[in-house]
Write a protein that holds these residues in place. Sequence first.
Motif, PDB file in Angstrom:
ATOM      1  N   LEU A   2       0.802  -1.221   0.000  1.00  0.00           N
ATOM      2  CA  LEU A   2       0.000   0.000   0.000  1.00  0.00           C
ATOM      3  C   LEU A   2       0.839   1.276   0.000  1.00  0.00           C
ATOM      4  CD1 LEU A   2      -2.925  -0.888   2.408  1.00  0.00           C
ATOM      5  CD2 LEU A   2      -3.111  -0.349  -0.026  1.00  0.00           C
ATOM      6  N   GLU A   3       2.100   1.156   0.386  1.00  0.00           N
ATOM      7  CA  GLU A   3       2.938   2.357   0.376  1.00  0.00           C
ATOM      8  C   GLU A   3       3.045   2.947  -1.022  1.00  0.00           C
ATOM      9  OE1 GLU A   3       6.665   1.489   2.171  1.00  0.00           O
ATOM     10  OE2 GLU A   3       5.906   1.815   4.202  1.00  0.00           O
ATOM     11  N   GLU A   4       2.924   2.122  -2.060  1.00  0.00           N
ATOM     12  CA  GLU A   4       2.975   2.652  -3.422  1.00  0.00           C
ATOM     13  C   GLU A   4       1.744   3.489  -3.745  1.00  0.00           C
ATOM     14  OE1 GLU A   4       1.314  -0.863  -6.336  1.00  0.00           O
ATOM     15  OE2 GLU A   4       3.250  -1.209  -5.354  1.00  0.00           O
ATOM     16  N   ASP A   5       0.702   3.371  -2.919  1.00  0.00           N
ATOM     17  CA  ASP A   5      -0.519   4.169  -3.078  1.00  0.00           C
ATOM     18  C   ASP A   5      -0.576   5.327  -2.086  1.00  0.00           C
ATOM     19  OD1 ASP A   5      -1.567   2.152  -4.944  1.00  0.00           O
ATOM     20  OD2 ASP A   5      -1.757   0.923  -3.136  1.00  0.00           O
ATOM     21  N   GLY A   6       0.503   5.514  -1.332  1.00  0.00           N
ATOM     22  CA  GLY A   6       0.531   6.592  -0.354  1.00  0.00           C
ATOM     23  C   GLY A   6      -0.075   6.231   0.979  1.00  0.00           C
ATOM     24  N   LEU A   7      -0.447   4.985   1.173  1.00  0.00           N
ATOM     25  CA  LEU A   7      -1.036   4.536   2.427  1.00  0.00           C
ATOM     26  C   LEU A   7      -0.040   3.634   3.153  1.00  0.00           C
ATOM     27  CD1 LEU A   7      -4.642   3.696   1.147  1.00  0.00           C
ATOM     28  CD2 LEU A   7      -3.825   5.832   2.154  1.00  0.00           C
ATOM     29  N   ASP A   8      -0.369   3.268   4.379  1.00  0.00           N
ATOM     30  CA  ASP A   8       0.519   2.457   5.198  1.00  0.00           C
ATOM     31  C   ASP A   8      -0.210   1.176   5.598  1.00  0.00           C
ATOM     32  OD1 ASP A   8       2.117   1.325   7.211  1.00  0.00           O
ATOM     33  OD2 ASP A   8       2.783   3.275   7.936  1.00  0.00           O
ATOM     34  N   PRO A   9       0.314   0.004   5.238  1.00  0.00           N
ATOM     35  CA  PRO A   9      -0.361  -1.247   5.591  1.00  0.00           C
ATOM     36  C   PRO A   9      -0.633  -1.389   7.088  1.00  0.00           C
ATOM     37  CG  PRO A   9       1.475  -1.657   4.086  1.00  0.00           C
ATOM     38  CD  PRO A   9       1.569  -0.219   4.509  1.00  0.00           C
ATOM     39  N   ARG A  10       0.183  -0.748   7.916  1.00  0.00           N
ATOM     40  CA  ARG A  10       0.008  -0.882   9.369  1.00  0.00           C
ATOM     41  C   ARG A  10      -1.294  -0.246   9.857  1.00  0.00           C
ATOM     42  NH1 ARG A  10       5.686   1.636  11.076  1.00  0.00           N
ATOM     43  NH2 ARG A  10       4.898   3.118   9.497  1.00  0.00           N
ATOM     44  N   ALA A  56       4.357   6.795  -9.842  1.00  0.00           N
ATOM     45  CA  ALA A  56       5.697   6.554 -10.400  1.00  0.00           C
ATOM     46  C   ALA A  56       6.720   7.485  -9.755  1.00  0.00           C
ATOM     47  CB  ALA A  56       5.665   6.751 -11.918  1.00  0.00           C
ATOM     48  N   GLU A  57       6.332   8.745  -9.565  1.00  0.00           N
ATOM     49  CA  GLU A  57       7.232   9.691  -8.903  1.00  0.00           C
ATOM     50  C   GLU A  57       7.457   9.301  -7.445  1.00  0.00           C
ATOM     51  OE1 GLU A  57       9.303  13.531  -9.629  1.00  0.00           O
ATOM     52  OE2 GLU A  57       8.765  11.691 -10.686  1.00  0.00           O
ATOM     53  N   LEU A  58       6.401   8.830  -6.787  1.00  0.00           N
ATOM     54  CA  LEU A  58       6.523   8.369  -5.405  1.00  0.00           C
ATOM     55  C   LEU A  58       7.504   7.209  -5.315  1.00  0.00           C
ATOM     56  CD1 LEU A  58       5.567   8.434  -2.454  1.00  0.00           C
ATOM     57  CD2 LEU A  58       3.620   7.016  -3.128  1.00  0.00           C
ATOM     58  N   ALA A  59       7.419   6.284  -6.251  1.00  0.00           N
ATOM     59  CA  ALA A  59       8.345   5.142  -6.247  1.00  0.00           C
ATOM     60  C   ALA A  59       9.786   5.611  -6.432  1.00  0.00           C
ATOM     61  CB  ALA A  59       7.956   4.161  -7.350  1.00  0.00           C
ATOM     62  N   ARG A  60       9.979   6.620  -7.278  1.00  0.00           N
ATOM     63  CA  ARG A  60      11.331   7.143  -7.510  1.00  0.00           C
ATOM     64  C   ARG A  60      11.908   7.745  -6.237  1.00  0.00           C
ATOM     65  NH1 ARG A  60      14.082  11.776  -9.317  1.00  0.00           N
ATOM     66  NH2 ARG A  60      12.226  13.099  -9.310  1.00  0.00           N
ATOM     67  N   ASN A  91      17.966  21.414   0.778  1.00  0.00           N
ATOM     68  CA  ASN A  91      18.041  20.686   2.047  1.00  0.00           C
ATOM     69  C   ASN A  91      16.704  20.128   2.508  1.00  0.00           C
ATOM     70  OD1 ASN A  91      20.756  20.607   2.618  1.00  0.00           O
ATOM     71  ND2 ASN A  91      20.772  22.490   3.811  1.00  0.00           N
ATOM     72  N   THR A  92      15.667  20.236   1.671  1.00  0.00           N
ATOM     73  CA  THR A  92      14.400  19.603   2.012  1.00  0.00           C
ATOM     74  C   THR A  92      14.588  18.088   1.997  1.00  0.00           C
ATOM     75  OG1 THR A  92      13.114  21.400   1.027  1.00  0.00           O
ATOM     76  CG2 THR A  92      11.995  19.298   1.334  1.00  0.00           C
ATOM     77  N   PRO A  93      14.297  17.384   3.093  1.00  0.00           N
ATOM     78  CA  PRO A  93      14.534  15.934   3.124  1.00  0.00           C
ATOM     79  C   PRO A  93      13.676  15.203   2.088  1.00  0.00           C
ATOM     80  CG  PRO A  93      14.122  16.811   5.338  1.00  0.00           C
ATOM     81  CD  PRO A  93      13.775  17.894   4.364  1.00  0.00           C
ATOM     82  N   VAL A  94      14.182  14.102   1.585  1.00  0.00           N
ATOM     83  CA  VAL A  94      13.424  13.316   0.620  1.00  0.00           C
ATOM     84  C   VAL A  94      12.111  12.836   1.226  1.00  0.00           C
ATOM     85  CG1 VAL A  94      14.558  11.123   1.193  1.00  0.00           C
ATOM     86  CG2 VAL A  94      13.574  11.481  -1.094  1.00  0.00           C
ATOM     87  N   GLU A  95      12.107  12.638   2.555  1.00  0.00           N
ATOM     88  CA  GLU A  95      10.877  12.199   3.219  1.00  0.00           C
ATOM     89  C   GLU A  95       9.757  13.232   3.072  1.00  0.00           C
ATOM     90  OE1 GLU A  95      14.253   9.942   4.721  1.00  0.00           O
ATOM     91  OE2 GLU A  95      13.889  12.101   4.566  1.00  0.00           O
ATOM     92  N   SER A  96      10.124  14.511   3.000  1.00  0.00           N
ATOM     93  CA  SER A  96       9.117  15.552   2.802  1.00  0.00           C
ATOM     94  C   SER A  96       8.518  15.465   1.405  1.00  0.00           C
ATOM     95  CB  SER A  96       9.730  16.937   3.030  1.00  0.00           C
ATOM     96  OG  SER A  96      10.140  17.093   4.373  1.00  0.00           O
ATOM     97  N   LYS A  97       9.335  15.166   0.420  1.00  0.00           N
ATOM     98  CA  LYS A  97       8.833  14.973  -0.944  1.00  0.00           C
ATOM     99  C   LYS A  97       7.874  13.788  -0.990  1.00  0.00           C
ATOM    100  CE  LYS A  97      11.262  18.082  -3.309  1.00  0.00           C
ATOM    101  NZ  LYS A  97      10.636  19.149  -4.121  1.00  0.00           N
ATOM    102  N   ILE A  98       8.249  12.726  -0.315  1.00  0.00           N
ATOM    103  CA  ILE A  98       7.391  11.540  -0.269  1.00  0.00           C
ATOM    104  C   ILE A  98       6.052  11.890   0.370  1.00  0.00           C
ATOM    105  CG2 ILE A  98       7.126   9.278   0.834  1.00  0.00           C
ATOM    106  CD1 ILE A  98      10.180   8.921   0.442  1.00  0.00           C
ATOM    107  N   ALA A  99       6.092  12.644   1.462  1.00  0.00           N
ATOM    108  CA  ALA A  99       4.852  13.049   2.137  1.00  0.00           C
ATOM    109  C   ALA A  99       3.980  13.885   1.207  1.00  0.00           C
ATOM    110  CB  ALA A  99       5.177  13.819   3.410  1.00  0.00           C
ATOM    111  N   GLN A 100       4.580  14.786   0.441  1.00  0.00           N
ATOM    112  CA  GLN A 100       3.805  15.612  -0.479  1.00  0.00           C
ATOM    113  C   GLN A 100       3.092  14.762  -1.530  1.00  0.00           C
ATOM    114  OE1 GLN A 100       7.164  18.864  -0.979  1.00  0.00           O
ATOM    115  NE2 GLN A 100       5.282  19.619  -1.913  1.00  0.00           N
ATOM    116  N   LEU A 101       3.767  13.750  -2.033  1.00  0.00           N
ATOM    117  CA  LEU A 101       3.161  12.893  -3.042  1.00  0.00           C
ATOM    118  C   LEU A 101       2.048  12.036  -2.445  1.00  0.00           C
ATOM    119  CD1 LEU A 101       6.475  11.973  -4.856  1.00  0.00           C
ATOM    120  CD2 LEU A 101       4.571  13.263  -5.865  1.00  0.00           C
TER     121      LEU A 101
END
Length: 515
Positions: free
Chosen positions: A53-61, A145-149, A236-246
């Motif tokens: 589900l992470e590929e859909d922006g959700l968390d399996p947990r 696709a961008e999220l996966a990258r 210096n924006t962390p990659v995790e912030s980009k992931i959160a935006q997507l």
Amino acid sequence: MRALIALPFLAVSAVLVLPPAPALAQGSAVMASETGAASAAAIARLAERLARLEEDGLDPRWYGVPAAGADPARYRTEALRAAQLVLSDLLLGRVSSLRGRVDLRRDPSSVNLGAWMAELATASEPAQVIERAANLPEGAAAIKAELARYRAVAAAGGWPRITGDLRRTLEPGTTDARVPQLRARLAAHDPALVAGAEANNPLYDDRLLAAVRLFQQSEGLEPDGRVGPITWEVLNTPVESKIAQLRVALDMRRAQPAASTERRIEVNVPHFRLHLLEGSRVVQEMAVIVGRRDRQTPMLNVRMTSVTFNPSWGAPERNAREDLLPRFRRDPAGMQAAGYRLFQRVDGEVVQVDATQVDFSAYNRNHFPYFVRQDAGDRNALGRMRFNMPNSEDIFMHDTPDRHLFSRGQRAFSSGCIRLERPMELLSEVLSGTAGWDRARADRVLASRATAGASLTRTIPVRLHYTTTIVDGGRVIMRPDIYGLDAQYAQAMERGAPQRLASVEGGAVRGTGAR
């Protein structure tokens, strides 16, 4: 019986009445128990899909996805139960509302949740139902696709943080200890940008200059190659912030209402763009300037009702104390020459004060007992016209004498209102249909320098929204989360709960709607 799901959308509670779903009868299919159509192998494939589900922006947990090796009957029940909750979030969105975010839109009637649940319960391959729902939002494939990258970048350790004096601008052609760090950071983002470059070379050479410009352009910054505080911050924006935006972008697109056919104005705040639309057709597009971080432009759904020509400006108290007082202190005569007038209340009456006779050093941002107005004119802060859209935040659109700011990539400079790149073009459109008004008359009124107004016969809906990630021609375009609203949304996704299918009775599905 009809299926009812009570959901809070935006600031109100809405009740969605779904069409009959015969497959839900007796509740057995809704609970997706051992009598479901899927084989044990199909259930295993379902669980495997839910684990991704992470590929859909959700968390399996969030959904209690079962681990392999459990009791087969329990494994089936838990997998199908988790799938129900996941399907609800994929179709309706995980976050239904946020404080101050009137721009968030959900239309539960656009999704026949009952039919989807029935299909999930009876499908021989329930994983395929989840897959279709995950790809339902417009632009989902490109965003995923961008999220996966970016997830791959994060898995590789992210990108290095640049250190040193980041208040100091790095100029092309200079030698600087920060240059190798800059080169390493760009290589982590896209190795092709600096391919073949000497990693430890401290010279800001032409190859690196080209890479910086491409990076600045991709981030919506001014691509001048000068690396100043804004560019350093984005780097210096962390990659995790980009992931959160997507992840936020995907969730915001779920259960979207159909586009209005009405003529309307939409301002995308983090992209600094205004669109005048008719249906899906773009009638006009222009750059805008929005509120800076400490004076954010609020999200609004309002209507433009009138235009004021040659407006004077009554400076809000905060602007007077924080912005204008320092300018009066430096040059009171110059401020008066620019049309700024100082007023004070004396014995219950407001009287004008000669600014050149005031000791401004005696006042500060916490104590400034004057009102400030600026006369209409070319140097007025509102420019030659103001577009009025009544709201409790006192936000409007207006012209500006500071035309040079529109060449900037990052345009968060105002005190909250929207400054327009081409106000005359917008004026021609909004006056359309208003009897007695056309561009020629507007030109005459503006030339007169007299303050005047025009009420619009056809008021125009205006939506100020915050959408950092858009898809244009299959290409994902992201802009910095200037107000941190995507970060707030991502936190709400973590805190949220899927729509709970709390009771099953004769085919009626009732959700708690608790978030």
